[in-house]
Design an enzyme around this catalytic site. Structure first.
Site, PDB file in Angstrom:
ATOM      1  N   ALA A   1       0.834  -1.204   0.000  1.00 25.54           N
ATOM      2  CA  ALA A   1       0.000   0.000   0.000  1.00 25.54           C
ATOM      3  C   ALA A   1       0.865   1.248   0.000  1.00 25.54           C
ATOM      4  CB  ALA A   1      -0.929  -0.008   1.213  1.00 25.54           C
TER       5      ALA A   1
ATOM      6  N   LEU B   1       2.182   1.669  -3.544  1.00 21.98           N
ATOM      7  CA  LEU B   1       1.181   2.167  -4.486  1.00 21.98           C
ATOM      8  C   LEU B   1       0.880   3.636  -4.222  1.00 21.98           C
ATOM      9  CD1 LEU B   1      -0.634   1.626  -6.865  1.00 21.98           C
ATOM     10  CD2 LEU B   1      -2.342   0.645  -5.314  1.00 21.98           C
ATOM     11  N   LYS B   2       0.874   4.039  -2.951  1.00 19.79           N
ATOM     12  CA  LYS B   2       0.702   5.463  -2.638  1.00 19.79           C
ATOM     13  C   LYS B   2       1.824   6.272  -3.276  1.00 19.79           C
ATOM     14  CE  LYS B   2      -0.464   9.346  -0.634  1.00 19.79           C
ATOM     15  NZ  LYS B   2      -0.645   9.543   0.795  1.00 19.79           N
ATOM     16  N   LEU B   3       3.049   5.751  -3.251  1.00 18.38           N
ATOM     17  CA  LEU B   3       4.157   6.452  -3.896  1.00 18.38           C
ATOM     18  C   LEU B   3       3.948   6.533  -5.407  1.00 18.38           C
ATOM     19  CD1 LEU B   3       7.247   5.084  -1.944  1.00 18.38           C
ATOM     20  CD2 LEU B   3       6.118   7.308  -1.682  1.00 18.38           C
TER      21      LEU B   3
END
Length: 299
Positions: A167, A170-172
Protein backbone atom coordinates in the site's frame (compact mmCIF):
# COMPACT_ATOMS: atom_id res chain seq x y z
CA UNK A 1 -24.27 -0.64 18.16
CA UNK A 2 -21.63 1.10 20.30
CA UNK A 3 -18.77 2.49 18.27
CA UNK A 4 -15.25 1.55 19.38
CA UNK A 5 -13.22 4.27 21.08
CA UNK A 6 -10.62 5.86 18.81
CA UNK A 7 -7.42 7.77 19.35
CA UNK A 8 -6.26 9.97 16.50
CA UNK A 9 -2.66 11.17 16.57
CA UNK A 10 -1.46 13.69 13.98
CA UNK A 11 -3.82 16.47 12.92
CA UNK A 12 -2.30 17.98 9.81
CA UNK A 13 -4.54 18.79 6.87
CA UNK A 14 -5.34 15.16 6.07
CA UNK A 15 -5.41 13.94 9.66
CA UNK A 16 -7.77 16.69 10.73
CA UNK A 17 -10.11 15.93 7.84
CA UNK A 18 -10.21 12.22 8.66
CA UNK A 19 -10.72 12.89 12.36
CA UNK A 20 -13.64 15.23 11.64
CA UNK A 21 -15.21 12.59 9.42
CA UNK A 22 -14.94 9.92 12.12
CA UNK A 23 -16.38 12.24 14.77
CA UNK A 24 -19.30 12.97 12.44
CA UNK A 25 -19.79 9.21 12.06
CA UNK A 26 -20.30 8.94 15.81
CA UNK A 27 -16.99 7.56 17.02
CA UNK A 28 -15.86 8.62 20.49
CA UNK A 29 -12.38 10.05 20.01
CA UNK A 30 -9.33 11.33 21.83
CA UNK A 31 -6.97 13.41 19.74
CA UNK A 32 -3.41 14.63 20.00
CA UNK A 33 -1.26 16.88 17.88
CA UNK A 34 2.15 18.34 18.61
CA UNK A 35 0.65 21.80 17.98
CA UNK A 36 -2.43 21.62 20.21
CA UNK A 37 -4.16 24.58 18.54
CA UNK A 38 -4.80 22.45 15.47
CA UNK A 39 -7.13 20.29 17.55
CA UNK A 40 -9.43 23.15 18.55
CA UNK A 41 -12.11 22.51 15.91
CA UNK A 42 -12.15 18.82 16.79
CA UNK A 43 -12.53 19.57 20.49
CA UNK A 44 -15.42 21.88 19.64
CA UNK A 45 -16.94 18.99 17.67
CA UNK A 46 -16.73 16.65 20.68
CA UNK A 47 -13.25 15.14 20.74
CA UNK A 48 -11.17 14.95 23.91
CA UNK A 49 -7.73 16.54 23.71
CA UNK A 50 -4.75 14.67 25.15
CA UNK A 51 -1.57 16.46 26.15
CA UNK A 52 0.65 13.74 24.67
CA UNK A 53 0.42 10.80 22.29
CA UNK A 54 0.86 8.43 25.23
CA UNK A 55 -2.08 10.02 27.05
CA UNK A 56 -4.29 9.73 23.97
CA UNK A 57 -4.24 5.94 23.61
CA UNK A 58 -4.86 3.99 26.88
CA UNK A 59 -8.64 3.69 26.37
CA UNK A 60 -8.63 3.39 22.58
CA UNK A 61 -9.50 0.19 20.78
CA UNK A 62 -8.19 1.61 17.50
CA UNK A 63 -5.32 4.11 17.27
CA UNK A 64 -5.03 6.02 13.99
CA UNK A 65 -1.80 7.72 12.98
CA UNK A 66 -1.50 10.48 10.38
CA UNK A 67 2.07 11.71 10.69
CA UNK A 68 4.64 13.24 8.37
CA UNK A 69 7.24 10.54 7.74
CA UNK A 70 9.17 7.49 8.98
CA UNK A 71 10.97 9.47 11.68
CA UNK A 72 7.73 10.89 13.07
CA UNK A 73 6.21 7.40 13.27
CA UNK A 74 9.34 6.07 14.93
CA UNK A 75 9.28 8.77 17.58
CA UNK A 76 5.53 8.85 18.17
CA UNK A 77 4.62 5.18 17.86
CA UNK A 78 7.63 3.36 19.22
CA UNK A 79 8.94 5.93 21.70
CA UNK A 80 5.61 7.20 23.05
CA UNK A 81 2.58 5.07 22.22
CA UNK A 82 3.41 1.36 22.39
CA UNK A 83 3.92 1.29 26.15
CA UNK A 84 0.53 2.87 26.80
CA UNK A 85 -1.73 0.85 24.50
CA UNK A 86 -4.77 -1.02 25.70
CA UNK A 87 -4.33 -4.81 25.31
CA UNK A 88 -5.71 -5.87 21.94
CA UNK A 89 -5.64 -2.36 20.46
CA UNK A 90 -5.05 -2.04 16.72
CA UNK A 91 -2.82 0.58 15.13
CA UNK A 92 -4.06 1.96 11.81
CA UNK A 93 -1.21 3.85 10.17
CA UNK A 94 -2.24 6.22 7.39
CA UNK A 95 1.19 7.91 7.30
CA UNK A 96 2.92 7.89 3.91
CA UNK A 97 6.01 5.98 5.03
CA UNK A 98 8.55 4.20 2.89
CA UNK A 99 7.68 0.58 1.98
CA UNK A 100 10.79 -0.63 3.80
CA UNK A 101 9.77 1.15 6.99
CA UNK A 102 6.21 -0.16 6.68
CA UNK A 103 7.55 -3.72 6.69
CA UNK A 104 9.95 -3.01 9.54
CA UNK A 105 7.29 -1.37 11.70
CA UNK A 106 4.82 -4.21 11.17
CA UNK A 107 7.44 -6.79 12.11
CA UNK A 108 8.45 -4.95 15.27
CA UNK A 109 4.86 -4.48 16.38
CA UNK A 110 4.07 -8.13 15.71
CA UNK A 111 6.97 -9.09 17.99
CA UNK A 112 5.27 -6.98 20.69
CA UNK A 113 1.97 -8.77 20.12
CA UNK A 114 0.46 -5.73 18.39
CA UNK A 115 -1.31 -5.41 15.05
CA UNK A 116 -0.47 -2.68 12.53
CA UNK A 117 -2.91 -2.05 9.69
CA UNK A 118 -1.23 -0.36 6.73
CA UNK A 119 -3.77 2.09 5.34
CA UNK A 120 -2.37 4.56 2.82
CA UNK A 121 -4.87 7.21 1.78
CA UNK A 122 -5.20 9.00 -1.55
CA UNK A 123 -7.05 12.30 -1.84
CA UNK A 124 -7.05 15.82 -0.43
CA UNK A 125 -8.18 17.32 2.90
CA UNK A 126 -11.67 18.14 1.61
CA UNK A 127 -12.11 14.56 0.44
CA UNK A 128 -10.90 13.34 3.83
CA UNK A 129 -13.51 15.38 5.69
CA UNK A 130 -16.22 14.20 3.28
CA UNK A 131 -15.27 10.52 3.60
CA UNK A 132 -14.29 10.38 -0.09
CA UNK A 133 -10.71 9.15 0.17
CA UNK A 134 -9.33 6.12 -1.61
CA UNK A 135 -7.92 3.82 1.08
CA UNK A 136 -5.18 1.33 0.13
CA UNK A 137 -4.50 -1.45 2.63
CA UNK A 138 -1.77 -4.06 2.78
CA UNK A 139 -0.75 -6.91 5.02
CA UNK A 140 -1.33 -10.63 5.61
CA UNK A 141 -5.10 -10.20 5.47
CA UNK A 142 -7.74 -7.65 4.59
CA UNK A 143 -8.99 -5.45 7.45
CA UNK A 144 -12.29 -6.63 8.85
CA UNK A 145 -14.74 -5.88 11.64
CA UNK A 146 -14.52 -2.52 13.42
CA UNK A 147 -11.27 -1.58 11.65
CA UNK A 148 -12.89 -2.09 8.27
CA UNK A 149 -15.82 0.07 9.36
CA UNK A 150 -13.46 2.87 10.38
CA UNK A 151 -11.71 2.72 7.00
CA UNK A 152 -15.03 2.71 5.16
CA UNK A 153 -16.03 5.82 7.12
CA UNK A 154 -13.10 7.81 5.72
CA UNK A 155 -12.95 6.23 2.26
CA UNK A 156 -15.40 5.76 -0.57
CA UNK A 157 -13.32 2.73 -1.52
CA UNK A 158 -11.08 0.39 0.47
CA UNK A 159 -8.73 -1.71 -1.66
CA UNK A 160 -6.42 -4.41 -0.30
CA UNK A 161 -3.38 -4.40 -2.59
CA UNK A 162 -1.06 -7.09 -1.25
CA UNK A 163 1.63 -7.89 1.27
CA UNK A 164 2.94 -5.45 3.87
CA UNK A 165 4.55 -2.47 2.16
CA UNK A 166 2.46 -2.73 -1.01
CA UNK A 167 0.00 0.00 0.00
CA UNK A 168 2.88 2.36 0.78
CA UNK A 169 4.43 1.56 -2.60
CA UNK A 170 1.18 2.17 -4.49
CA UNK A 171 0.70 5.46 -2.64
CA UNK A 172 4.16 6.45 -3.90
CA UNK A 173 3.04 5.56 -7.44
CA UNK A 174 0.18 8.04 -7.07
CA UNK A 175 2.39 10.75 -5.64
CA UNK A 176 5.19 10.43 -8.16
CA UNK A 177 2.59 10.95 -10.88
CA UNK A 178 1.22 13.94 -8.98
CA UNK A 179 4.70 15.40 -8.63
CA UNK A 180 5.49 14.97 -12.32
CA UNK A 181 2.12 16.38 -13.40
CA UNK A 182 2.45 19.38 -11.10
CA UNK A 183 5.98 20.13 -12.32
CA UNK A 184 4.90 19.80 -15.96
CA UNK A 185 1.91 22.07 -15.37
CA UNK A 186 4.19 24.71 -13.85
CA UNK A 187 6.51 24.57 -16.87
CA UNK A 188 3.59 24.76 -19.32
CA UNK A 189 2.10 27.77 -17.50
CA UNK A 190 5.49 29.49 -17.31
CA UNK A 191 6.09 28.93 -21.03
CA UNK A 192 2.65 30.23 -22.03
CA UNK A 193 3.10 33.29 -19.84
CA UNK A 194 6.56 33.95 -21.35
CA UNK A 195 5.14 34.24 -24.88
CA UNK A 196 2.53 36.77 -23.82
CA UNK A 197 -0.55 34.67 -22.97
CA UNK A 198 -2.18 35.80 -19.74
CA UNK A 199 -1.26 33.33 -17.01
CA UNK A 200 -4.88 32.82 -15.91
CA UNK A 201 -5.86 32.05 -19.51
CA UNK A 202 -3.16 29.38 -19.73
CA UNK A 203 -4.13 27.84 -16.41
CA UNK A 204 -7.87 27.81 -17.15
CA UNK A 205 -7.35 26.36 -20.63
CA UNK A 206 -5.14 23.54 -19.37
CA UNK A 207 -7.31 22.81 -16.34
CA UNK A 208 -10.41 22.48 -18.55
CA UNK A 209 -8.74 20.31 -21.16
CA UNK A 210 -8.56 16.60 -21.75
CA UNK A 211 -5.00 16.74 -20.45
CA UNK A 212 -6.24 17.68 -17.00
CA UNK A 213 -7.48 15.61 -14.07
CA UNK A 214 -9.19 16.36 -10.73
CA UNK A 215 -5.78 16.36 -9.04
CA UNK A 216 -4.23 18.67 -11.64
CA UNK A 217 -7.20 21.05 -11.54
CA UNK A 218 -6.83 21.18 -7.76
CA UNK A 219 -3.15 22.20 -8.05
CA UNK A 220 -4.08 24.66 -10.82
CA UNK A 221 -6.38 26.48 -8.39
CA UNK A 222 -3.37 27.30 -6.19
CA UNK A 223 -1.39 28.50 -9.21
CA UNK A 224 -4.28 30.66 -10.43
CA UNK A 225 -4.56 32.43 -7.08
CA UNK A 226 -0.80 32.55 -6.50
CA UNK A 227 -1.49 31.61 -2.88
CA UNK A 228 0.20 28.48 -1.63
CA UNK A 229 -0.68 28.46 2.06
CA UNK A 230 -2.40 26.84 3.80
CA UNK A 231 -1.14 23.84 1.88
CA UNK A 232 -3.26 20.84 0.96
CA UNK A 233 -0.06 18.85 0.29
CA UNK A 234 3.14 20.42 1.53
CA UNK A 235 6.15 20.60 -0.77
CA UNK A 236 8.28 19.00 1.94
CA UNK A 237 6.01 15.95 1.90
CA UNK A 238 6.12 15.79 -1.88
CA UNK A 239 9.92 15.90 -1.75
CA UNK A 240 9.93 13.13 0.85
CA UNK A 241 7.61 10.89 -1.14
CA UNK A 242 9.56 11.33 -4.37
CA UNK A 243 12.78 10.53 -2.53
CA UNK A 244 11.19 7.42 -1.02
CA UNK A 245 9.92 6.31 -4.45
CA UNK A 246 13.33 6.69 -6.04
CA UNK A 247 15.06 4.86 -3.19
CA UNK A 248 12.61 1.98 -3.21
CA UNK A 249 12.65 1.72 -7.01
CA UNK A 250 16.44 1.54 -7.04
CA UNK A 251 16.28 -1.44 -4.69
CA UNK A 252 14.21 -3.18 -7.37
CA UNK A 253 16.59 -2.05 -10.14
CA UNK A 254 14.07 0.40 -11.60
CA UNK A 255 15.47 3.65 -12.98
CA UNK A 256 13.32 6.79 -12.75
CA UNK A 257 15.25 9.65 -14.39
CA UNK A 258 12.17 11.84 -14.90
CA UNK A 259 11.09 11.52 -11.28
CA UNK A 260 14.66 12.14 -10.15
CA UNK A 261 14.59 15.54 -11.83
CA UNK A 262 11.18 16.34 -10.35
CA UNK A 263 12.51 15.32 -6.92
CA UNK A 264 15.44 17.68 -7.41
CA UNK A 265 13.03 20.53 -8.13
CA UNK A 266 11.04 19.94 -4.96
CA UNK A 267 14.24 19.60 -2.97
CA UNK A 268 15.19 23.09 -4.23
CA UNK A 269 11.88 24.45 -2.92
CA UNK A 270 12.47 22.89 0.48
CA UNK A 271 16.03 24.24 0.65
CA UNK A 272 14.65 27.70 -0.14
CA UNK A 273 12.59 27.43 3.04
CA UNK A 274 9.20 26.92 1.41
CA UNK A 275 8.51 23.31 2.33
CA UNK A 276 5.30 24.30 4.09
CA UNK A 277 3.83 25.75 0.89
CA UNK A 278 1.59 23.62 -1.27
CA UNK A 279 3.35 21.59 -3.94
CA UNK A 280 1.85 23.94 -6.55
CA UNK A 281 4.44 26.51 -5.43
CA UNK A 282 6.73 24.86 -7.97
CA UNK A 283 5.26 27.42 -10.42
CA UNK A 284 6.87 30.17 -8.37
CA UNK A 285 10.13 28.22 -8.45
CA UNK A 286 9.80 28.04 -12.23
CA UNK A 287 9.28 31.80 -12.37
CA UNK A 288 12.29 32.22 -10.13
CA UNK A 289 14.36 30.45 -12.78
CA UNK A 290 13.32 33.17 -15.24
CA UNK A 291 14.32 35.85 -12.77
CA UNK A 292 10.76 36.86 -11.87
CA UNK A 293 9.21 36.89 -8.38
CA UNK A 294 12.35 35.48 -6.82
CA UNK A 295 11.82 33.26 -3.77
CA UNK A 296 13.97 34.52 -0.90
CA UNK A 297 16.01 31.79 0.72
CA UNK A 298 15.19 31.48 4.41
CA UNK A 299 18.22 30.84 6.60
Amino acid sequence: MTQPALAFVGLGAMGSGMAHRLLAAGYPMTVHNRTAARASSLVEAGARLAASAAEAVPDAEIVILSLSDDDAVEQTLFNEITGSLKPGATIVDTTAVSPAYARQAASRLEAMGLVRVEAAVVGNPGMAKAGKLRVLTAGPQEPSGPVRQVLESIGESVLHVGATGAASALKLCFNLLLGAHTAALAEAVSYGDSVGIDKSVVIDALAASGFSSPALSFRASFMRDGTYEPAAFRSSLMAKDLRNAITDASQHEVSMPVIQRVADRFAEIVRAGHGDCDAAVILRQQENDKGHNRIPVID
